[in-house]
Scaffold this active site. Structure first.
Site, mmCIF file in Angstrom:
data_model
loop_
_atom_site.group_PDB
_atom_site.id
_atom_site.type_symbol
_atom_site.label_atom_id
_atom_site.label_comp_id
_atom_site.label_asym_id
_atom_site.label_seq_id
_atom_site.Cartn_x
_atom_site.Cartn_y
_atom_site.Cartn_z
ATOM 1 N N MET B 1 7.839 37.220 12.695
ATOM 2 C CA MET B 1 7.384 35.788 12.189
ATOM 3 C C MET B 1 6.678 35.186 13.489
ATOM 4 S SD MET B 1 9.970 32.982 10.924
ATOM 5 C CE MET B 1 11.228 32.713 12.156
ATOM 6 N N CYS B 2 5.634 34.315 13.429
ATOM 7 C CA CYS B 2 4.978 33.321 14.306
ATOM 8 C C CYS B 2 4.511 32.305 13.718
ATOM 9 C CB CYS B 2 3.704 34.238 14.767
ATOM 10 S SG CYS B 2 3.946 35.872 15.650
ATOM 11 N N GLY B 3 4.063 31.291 14.683
ATOM 12 C CA GLY B 3 3.628 29.966 14.170
ATOM 13 C C GLY B 3 2.279 29.689 14.690
ATOM 14 N N ARG B 32 9.460 29.498 15.274
ATOM 15 C CA ARG B 32 8.830 30.651 14.776
ATOM 16 C C ARG B 32 8.423 31.578 15.688
ATOM 17 N NH1 ARG B 32 7.867 30.222 9.471
ATOM 18 N NH2 ARG B 32 6.595 31.966 9.596
ATOM 19 N N THR B 148 2.466 30.486 18.508
ATOM 20 C CA THR B 148 3.916 30.657 19.419
ATOM 21 C C THR B 148 4.181 31.992 18.609
ATOM 22 O OG1 THR B 148 5.298 29.587 17.422
ATOM 23 C CG2 THR B 148 4.721 28.366 19.246
#
Lengths: 227, 297
Positions: B1-3, B32, B148
């Site tokens: 998961m990343c943003g 995230r 992020t």
């Protein structure tokens, strides 16, 4: 009507308040302001409350809903009304992926579009979409119905069990084991009643019906040699 | 998961506070990606024929020393501006010569970005801390991207953080994971593409850099990427003029776009966009799978 501003009331506290309304409590109408895309707004409600959310909500809004009538005036993120048991969820704008996923009952109405995988693994929920749905909608749908006034993206109803699909617009492609079926008087009546319940104005005669070809149900003796 | 977040100022006045708005969006995506954060800001062009570099140096780097050395080797008018562990360098020099000089004379310094307008800053740590360290809130710009990171494929270091530079004034941020990055990395290295880490996203960046160097347009390079990159992705690609967004053909990873008269924004989740002025009235939509969306780019 109880008004709650999510800018000042923490979401967790707000959800707990909605989740703990008793069967005999008088205060059953709530209005939530400023969701600003927050996740899990009004999730896990079990009583027949009326909740209006003013604005755009994030992921998993109204998940696991039982009995409550929840209305969102804006858009909804991923996983709207996921695993709903009963009640009604209505979104005035668009909803993102997996709207109504695994829903067991109740009614979900999205007045705008939903993106991919709307009604994935639906198990009894009724879904009405005023606009279009994205690809792989009703994937592995087991029961319930999905009515789409607009178009459906590719692989509609892939690996479908017994959910009923109605589309008024164009279907980009049908998924494996999904086929068009005759719209009988029985189905016209069922769809008419669903549209009425959803307060969506459309003529059932303008829709086409799709369902399972039932070819993936059973082991085929011809494949025995593969084992 | 990343943003992922991206912001493009349609009105110059909005660009005055671009850093602050991008910082708000980035911080909103902290859940995230709490491991590291980074941004690519497009701002303040280098003087004519000049080059803008961002260098990352280890703690204790004597930047005054670096300045003297650069002045002597390339340009007596070189300017340096510190930003946390990064330093923005403006000077007149050829990039190839600069690269070999860096490798020889200053091997501890890492070239993070190069171009006329791009400035990439990235650091491990919570996005709130990174934003503070890099003094992002005070910076203006025409557009920018942010990331992020919640690491899944490789280590949590500054080098593994996004954005990845993909050439002059180009960068990539990625949410997702690629499954054929090892094979592709070997292929790209053979073709002469420099890849610094074992990170999957850097391979996607390297792939784009390679295709663009081979003469593809950004759109052609992305189209080809869709057939060669196996995995899940939402990419945001920064160019000198704007940015582009692409989701994989089955749209595994989230993305939302929004536009007003003042700005265009993309984010992994709407709540990042909700921090922007006028978000409630913005036109909001979800990008379709396998379709390239671009502003200015």
């Amino acid at each position: 009507m109880i008004e709650i501003d999510l800018d000042t009331s923490p979401l967790r506290e707000t959800n707990r308040r909605l989740q703990t309304v008793g069967a005999n409590d008088n205060a059953r109408q709530f209005r939530l302001f400023n969701p600003r895309g927050a996740h899990a707004v009004a999730a896990g409600l079990t009583e027949d409350l009326e909740v209006t959310v003013e604005g755009h909500v994030g992921f998993y809004c109204s998940g696991m809903n039982r009995q409550a009538k929840i209305q969102v005036t804006g858009n909804a993120g991923v996983g709207l009304a996921e695993n709903m048991m009963s009640g009604e969820v209505r979104v005035a704008g668009n909803a993102s992926q997996s709207a109504g996923a695994t829903g067991q009952g109740g009614l979900l109405v999205v007045e705008g579009d939903t993106s991919s995988r709307c009604g994935i693994s639906m198990k009894g929920i009724d879904i009405v979409v005023g606009g279009s749905v994205g690809h792989m909608s009703a994937f592995m749908g087991q029961a319930g119905s999905l009515a789409v006034l607009g178009d459906a993206g590719n692989s509609l109803g892939d690996s479908l069990y017994e959910a009923r699909l109605y589309v008024r617009g164009r279907v980009e492609s049908l998924g494996a084991d999904c086929k068009e079926k005759e719209m009988t008087a029985h189905h016209l009546e069922k769809l008419g009643r669903l549209l009425d319940r959803a307060r969506i104005s459309a003529n059932p005669r303008d829709f086409r019906r799709y369902g399972s070809a039932r070819q993936l149900y059973h082991f085929k003796i011809g494949n025995l040699g593969a084992y | 998961m990343c943003g992922i977040v991206g912001l493009y100022a349609k009105e110059p006045a909005f660009g005055e506070r671009l850093g602050a708005h991008l910082a708000d969006m980035l911080v909103e995506m902290s859940d995230r990606g709490p491991d590291s954060a980074g941004v690519a800001l497009y701002r303040q062009p280098a003087p004519a024929d000049g080059l803008k570099l961002v260098l990352h140096g280890p703690e204790g780097t004597d930047w005054e020393d670096v300045r003297h050395a650069l002045a002597e080797a390339f340009d007596p008018h070189v300017s340096l501006e510190r930003r946390g562990s990064h330093t923005v360098v403006m000077l007149t020099a050829g990039l190839a010569a600069l690269r070999s000089w860096l490798a020889e004379a200053q091997p501890a310094l890492r070239l993070v970005s190069a171009g006329e307008v791009i400035e990439i800053f990235k650091e491990k740590g919570h996005p709130c801390e990174v934003v503070k360290q890099l003094t992002l809130r005070g910076l203006s710009g025409s557009h920018g991207l942010g990331h992020t990171r919640m690491a899944t494929e490789s280590a949590v270091t500054t080098e593994h953080s996004h954005p990845f530079s993909t050439g002059l004034d180009l960068c990539l941020v990625h949410n997702g994971s690629l499954s054929n990055h090892n094979r592709l990395r070997a292929r790209l290295r053979k073709a002469g593409v420099e890849i610094q880490t074992d990170n999957d996203s850097e391979v996607a960046a390297g792939f784009l850099a390679w295709r663009l160097a081979e003469g593809d347009s950004l759109e052609e390079a992305l189209e080809r990427g869709m057939t060669e990159l196996d995995g899940f992705y939402t990419f945001a690609i920064g160019t000198k003029e704007g940015f582009a967004v692409l989701r994989d053909p089955i749209a595994c990873k989230h993305a939302v776009l929004a536009e007003t008269d003042d700005w265009v924004a993309m984010a992994t989740e709407y709540r990042a966009i909700a921090t922007l002025p006028g978000a409630q009235e913005a036109r909001i939509w979800e990008p379709k799978p396998g379709q390239i969306y671009a502003w200015g780019a």
